[in-house]
Design a protein around this motif. Sequence first.
Motif, PDB file in Angstrom:
ATOM      1  N   ASP A 190      43.636  36.860  37.885  1.00  0.00           N
ATOM      2  CA  ASP A 190      44.035  37.509  36.642  1.00  0.00           C
ATOM      3  C   ASP A 190      43.907  36.482  35.531  1.00  0.00           C
ATOM      4  OD1 ASP A 190      45.224  38.870  34.531  1.00  0.00           O
ATOM      5  OD2 ASP A 190      46.525  39.987  35.888  1.00  0.00           O
ATOM      6  N   ASP A 191      42.870  36.634  34.756  1.00  0.00           N
ATOM      7  CA  ASP A 191      42.604  35.655  33.717  1.00  0.00           C
ATOM      8  C   ASP A 191      43.120  36.116  32.356  1.00  0.00           C
ATOM      9  OD1 ASP A 191      40.857  37.681  33.375  1.00  0.00           O
ATOM     10  OD2 ASP A 191      39.055  36.455  33.306  1.00  0.00           O
ATOM     11  N   GLY A 192      43.923  37.131  32.361  1.00  0.00           N
ATOM     12  CA  GLY A 192      44.570  37.548  31.131  1.00  0.00           C
ATOM     13  C   GLY A 192      43.798  38.580  30.346  1.00  0.00           C
ATOM     14  N   ASN A 193      42.723  39.080  30.951  1.00  0.00           N
ATOM     15  CA  ASN A 193      41.997  40.130  30.266  1.00  0.00           C
ATOM     16  C   ASN A 193      41.446  41.104  31.289  1.00  0.00           C
ATOM     17  OD1 ASN A 193      39.405  39.240  31.255  1.00  0.00           O
ATOM     18  ND2 ASN A 193      39.509  37.600  29.741  1.00  0.00           N
ATOM     19  N   THR A 194      40.876  42.172  30.793  1.00  0.00           N
ATOM     20  CA  THR A 194      40.284  43.156  31.699  1.00  0.00           C
ATOM     21  C   THR A 194      38.800  43.259  31.440  1.00  0.00           C
ATOM     22  OG1 THR A 194      40.950  44.882  30.136  1.00  0.00           O
ATOM     23  CG2 THR A 194      42.385  44.500  32.020  1.00  0.00           C
ATOM     24  N   THR A 195      38.207  42.086  31.183  1.00  0.00           N
ATOM     25  CA  THR A 195      36.779  42.033  30.926  1.00  0.00           C
ATOM     26  C   THR A 195      36.029  41.591  32.170  1.00  0.00           C
ATOM     27  OG1 THR A 195      37.251  41.418  28.650  1.00  0.00           O
ATOM     28  CG2 THR A 195      35.015  41.042  29.443  1.00  0.00           C
ATOM     29  N   SER A 196      35.034  42.346  32.525  1.00  0.00           N
ATOM     30  CA  SER A 196      34.212  41.971  33.671  1.00  0.00           C
ATOM     31  C   SER A 196      33.137  40.991  33.241  1.00  0.00           C
ATOM     32  CB  SER A 196      33.566  43.221  34.270  1.00  0.00           C
ATOM     33  OG  SER A 196      34.556  44.116  34.728  1.00  0.00           O
ATOM     34  N   GLY A 197      32.708  40.171  34.185  1.00  0.00           N
ATOM     35  CA  GLY A 197      31.605  39.274  33.911  1.00  0.00           C
ATOM     36  C   GLY A 197      32.040  37.871  33.551  1.00  0.00           C
ATOM     37  N   ASP A 198      33.331  37.625  33.524  1.00  0.00           N
ATOM     38  CA  ASP A 198      33.801  36.290  33.181  1.00  0.00           C
ATOM     39  C   ASP A 198      34.419  35.577  34.381  1.00  0.00           C
ATOM     40  OD1 ASP A 198      36.061  37.766  33.432  1.00  0.00           O
ATOM     41  OD2 ASP A 198      36.854  37.362  31.438  1.00  0.00           O
ATOM     42  N   GLY A 199      34.124  36.113  35.549  1.00  0.00           N
ATOM     43  CA  GLY A 199      34.639  35.472  36.754  1.00  0.00           C
ATOM     44  C   GLY A 199      35.738  36.261  37.416  1.00  0.00           C
ATOM     45  N   CYS A 200      36.397  37.042  36.613  1.00  0.00           N
ATOM     46  CA  CYS A 200      37.453  37.898  37.136  1.00  0.00           C
ATOM     47  C   CYS A 200      37.246  39.282  36.542  1.00  0.00           C
ATOM     48  CB  CYS A 200      38.818  37.328  36.749  1.00  0.00           C
ATOM     49  SG  CYS A 200      40.207  38.233  37.453  1.00  0.00           S
ATOM     50  N   SER A 201      36.994  40.229  37.391  1.00  0.00           N
ATOM     51  CA  SER A 201      36.562  41.532  36.916  1.00  0.00           C
ATOM     52  C   SER A 201      37.691  42.331  36.276  1.00  0.00           C
ATOM     53  CB  SER A 201      35.973  42.335  38.075  1.00  0.00           C
ATOM     54  OG  SER A 201      37.002  42.816  38.907  1.00  0.00           O
ATOM     55  N   SER A 202      37.336  43.477  35.748  1.00  0.00           N
ATOM     56  CA  SER A 202      38.312  44.317  35.063  1.00  0.00           C
ATOM     57  C   SER A 202      39.357  44.876  36.016  1.00  0.00           C
ATOM     58  CB  SER A 202      37.595  45.472  34.354  1.00  0.00           C
ATOM     59  OG  SER A 202      36.894  46.256  35.299  1.00  0.00           O
TER      60      SER A 202
END
Length: 55
Positions: free
Chosen positions: A35-47
Motif C-alpha cells: 500500500d503505497d498510499g494511492n490507488t494508481t496502477s503501474g507504480d509498483g503497487c496496483s490499484s
Amino acid sequence: MSGRSERSIPWKVGAASACAPVCGDGIEAGPEECDDGNTTSGDGCSSTCHVEDDG
Ligand SMILES: [Ca+2]
C-alpha cells in the motif's frame, strides 16, 4: 478535600480506518500485498494493492 468526581475516559473507537484494510491509505493491512498510499496502477503497487512486477 473533595470535589473529585469520576471521569470516564473517552475511548474513541469510532474511526476504524486504521484497522480496516483500505487500499490507498498507506497502511498495508489485510489482504493487501502493499500500500503505497494511492490507488494508481503501474507504480509498483496496483490499484488493488497487489505488488506489480515492473518488468
Ligand atoms: Ca500505487
